[in-house]
Design a protein around this motif. Structure first.
Motif, short mmCIF file in Angstrom:
data_model
loop_
_atom_site.label_atom_id
_atom_site.label_comp_id
_atom_site.label_asym_id
_atom_site.label_seq_id
_atom_site.Cartn_x
_atom_site.Cartn_y
_atom_site.Cartn_z
N ARG A 14 21.21 -5.95 -7.21
CA ARG A 14 21.68 -6.95 -6.55
C ARG A 14 20.55 -8.08 -6.20
O ARG A 14 20.82 -9.28 -6.81
CB ARG A 14 22.32 -6.65 -5.37
CG ARG A 14 22.90 -7.58 -4.24
CD ARG A 14 23.44 -6.78 -3.24
NE ARG A 14 24.41 -7.74 -2.34
CZ ARG A 14 23.84 -8.44 -1.36
NH1 ARG A 14 22.80 -8.60 -1.03
NH2 ARG A 14 24.96 -9.23 -0.62
N GLN A 78 31.08 -9.41 -17.33
CA GLN A 78 31.42 -8.34 -16.46
C GLN A 78 30.98 -7.24 -16.70
O GLN A 78 30.58 -6.32 -15.71
CB GLN A 78 32.95 -8.24 -16.66
CG GLN A 78 33.40 -7.58 -18.07
CD GLN A 78 35.01 -7.53 -18.24
OE1 GLN A 78 35.74 -7.68 -17.36
NE2 GLN A 78 35.35 -6.94 -19.41
N HIS A 82 26.23 -7.30 -11.40
CA HIS A 82 26.05 -6.23 -10.32
C HIS A 82 27.25 -6.25 -9.50
O HIS A 82 27.83 -7.16 -9.22
CB HIS A 82 24.92 -6.45 -9.44
CG HIS A 82 24.86 -5.45 -8.32
ND1 HIS A 82 24.19 -3.98 -8.95
CD2 HIS A 82 24.86 -5.50 -6.97
CE1 HIS A 82 24.35 -3.57 -7.47
NE2 HIS A 82 24.82 -4.01 -6.70
N GLU A 83 27.74 -4.82 -9.39
CA GLU A 83 29.00 -4.80 -8.72
C GLU A 83 29.05 -5.29 -7.27
O GLU A 83 30.21 -5.83 -6.94
CB GLU A 83 29.46 -2.95 -8.48
CG GLU A 83 29.51 -2.56 -9.74
CD GLU A 83 29.55 -1.03 -9.68
OE1 GLU A 83 30.86 -0.42 -9.48
OE2 GLU A 83 28.65 -0.39 -9.85
N ASP A 84 28.07 -5.23 -6.55
CA ASP A 84 27.95 -5.70 -5.15
C ASP A 84 27.16 -7.15 -5.28
O ASP A 84 25.99 -7.15 -4.79
CB ASP A 84 27.40 -4.87 -4.16
CG ASP A 84 27.31 -5.19 -2.64
OD1 ASP A 84 28.02 -6.04 -2.43
OD2 ASP A 84 26.45 -4.76 -1.99
N LEU A 343 26.07 1.78 -4.37
CA LEU A 343 25.96 0.71 -5.54
C LEU A 343 24.57 0.11 -5.99
O LEU A 343 24.48 -0.63 -6.89
CB LEU A 343 27.04 -0.39 -5.18
CG LEU A 343 28.18 0.09 -5.16
CD1 LEU A 343 29.22 -1.18 -4.84
CD2 LEU A 343 28.94 0.65 -6.42
#
Length: 378
Positions: A14, A78, A82-84, A343
């Motif tokens: 992140r 995608q 980063h997912e978060d 995450l």
């Protein structure tokens, strides 16, 4: 020399500022973020080589991060985000950013807009490029974990192996590089092996390869009439085609050919070089793994910077021994242990002391031997 890498919204991170040293070891469990560090550098170099690491304001052919190319294949936006992720103030979409700082305090940074289905992410901001940066200069090597395997021939690309002095991301141009430079003199310095038969580059490659397999020698030669080169091995301890009955790589242990690009990359690394290595220990006996770390330390002592992803405690211990034996000072090393927290990737950084000891030993950091021994003695 690059002393810090900064990542935002990039794969496992992140946001992270990762200190770097002349020798940096990246360790940790699988999928914890180690490869992301090397991929960030490779992505910048790949975009630079493809002339996309720039922005032409308002032009439909603007530059961007080239996600898929010769060095890395990262998919689409995608897959990279980063997912978060952190949303960027004033922008409808988040930014993915990669930056680094050099030892003279100069910073470089690039930010690209998130585009989920695209494999070239449009740049929002850029930095000036210079060949003085080791990442963008001629003395750059990136060797991925899936390297060349034993084969009857290898490519003969003058542009890559000789013009660019690049071994290829899989080390596929190593044999041609070795063929061309075999009789060049090896410069004085810490990379010279005391047991080398003479002072040529090939002799020192052979001497270091013998650290991995005692008695081995090798020869790289062109195949007349085609754009390929041949590698052969012998086992009497000297370099040269007449030194013993030659054997094809396909009839020799897998680990020798797999390790050859690592040895050549380190021996060809001089002052200002940047060498990125994934799993140099692959297919090597523990002694060979430890000696590979000694070679990495010698390359750093010669003025190169090496960033190494490893799963091997033998590589770690080889670096610690290099510090204890005075090959490089402890201050020229960095060890990062990556682990997941939900995450996010978390980084713990044990320090190597002058005597080779470690400042601390985090849970999960090369402790499987002790864990197994405890169970065996229970």
């Amino acid at each position: 020399m690059i002393d810090q890498l900064s990542l935002t919204n990039f794969k496992a991170f992140r946001s992270a500022d990762i200190p770097l040293a002349p020798v940096t070891l990246l360790t940790g469990l699988n999928s914890s973020g180690k490869s992301t560090v090397l991929q960030a550098f490779a992505l910048l170099r790949q975009s630079y080589d493809s002339f996309t690491l720039f922005s032409t304001d308002g032009d439909s052919e603007q530059g961007g991060f080239l996600l898929n190319g010769d060095l890395v294949e990262l998919g689409t936006g995608q897959d990279l985000l980063h997912e978060d992720f952190v949303r960027s103030p004033g922008l409808p979409t988040p930014l993915t950013s990669i930056g680094f700082r050099t030892e003279d305090g100069q910073g470089r940074a690039w930010s690209a807009l998130y585009a989920p289905e695209q494999d070239v992410l449009p740049l929002q901001s850029t930095s000036d490029l210079t060949h003085e940066d080791s990442l963008f200069g001629r003395c750059f090597q990136y060797l991925k974990a899936d390297r060349i395997v034993p084969a009857t021939s290898y490519p003969r690309s003058h542009h890559q192996a000789i013009g660019r002095a690049f071994l290829g991301a899989r080390g596929e141009h190593t044999v041609n590089y070795l063929r061309h430079h075999a009789q060049h003199p090896m410069p004085d310095g810490p990379l010279r092996h005391p047991e080398a038969a003479a002072h040529t580059f090939l002799d020192h490659v052979v001497a270091w390869m013998q650290e991995l397999c005692p008695g081995v020698n090798l020869e790289a030669s062109e195949i007349p009439g085609i754009d390929s080169v041949r590698l052969s091995y012998g086992f009497d301890g000297t370099a040269g085609i007449d030194s013993s009955s030659r054997r094809r790589p396909t009839n020799v242990g897998f680990g020798l050919t797999y390790a050859l690009p690592i040895v050549v990359a380190c021996l060809s690394a001089g002052p200002g070089s940047l060498v990125l290595l994934e799993n140099p220990e692959a297919h090597l006996h523990p002694r060979g793994q430890s000696r590979t770390a000694a070679l990495v330390a010698a390359a750093a002592a010669a003025g190169a910077q090496l960033i190494v992803e490893t799963h091997s405690d033998h590589v770690l211990n080889g670096l610690r021994l290099a510090v204890k034996n005075g090959v490089i000072p402890a201050s020229d090393t960095a060890v990062h242990y990556f682990r997941r927290r939900g995450l996010r990737a978390e980084i713990v950084t044990p320090r190597i002391h002058d005597d080779g000891s470690l400042s601390d030993w985090p849970t999960g950091f090369f402790d499987e031997w002790e864990n197994s021994l405890e169970q065996l003695l229970d």
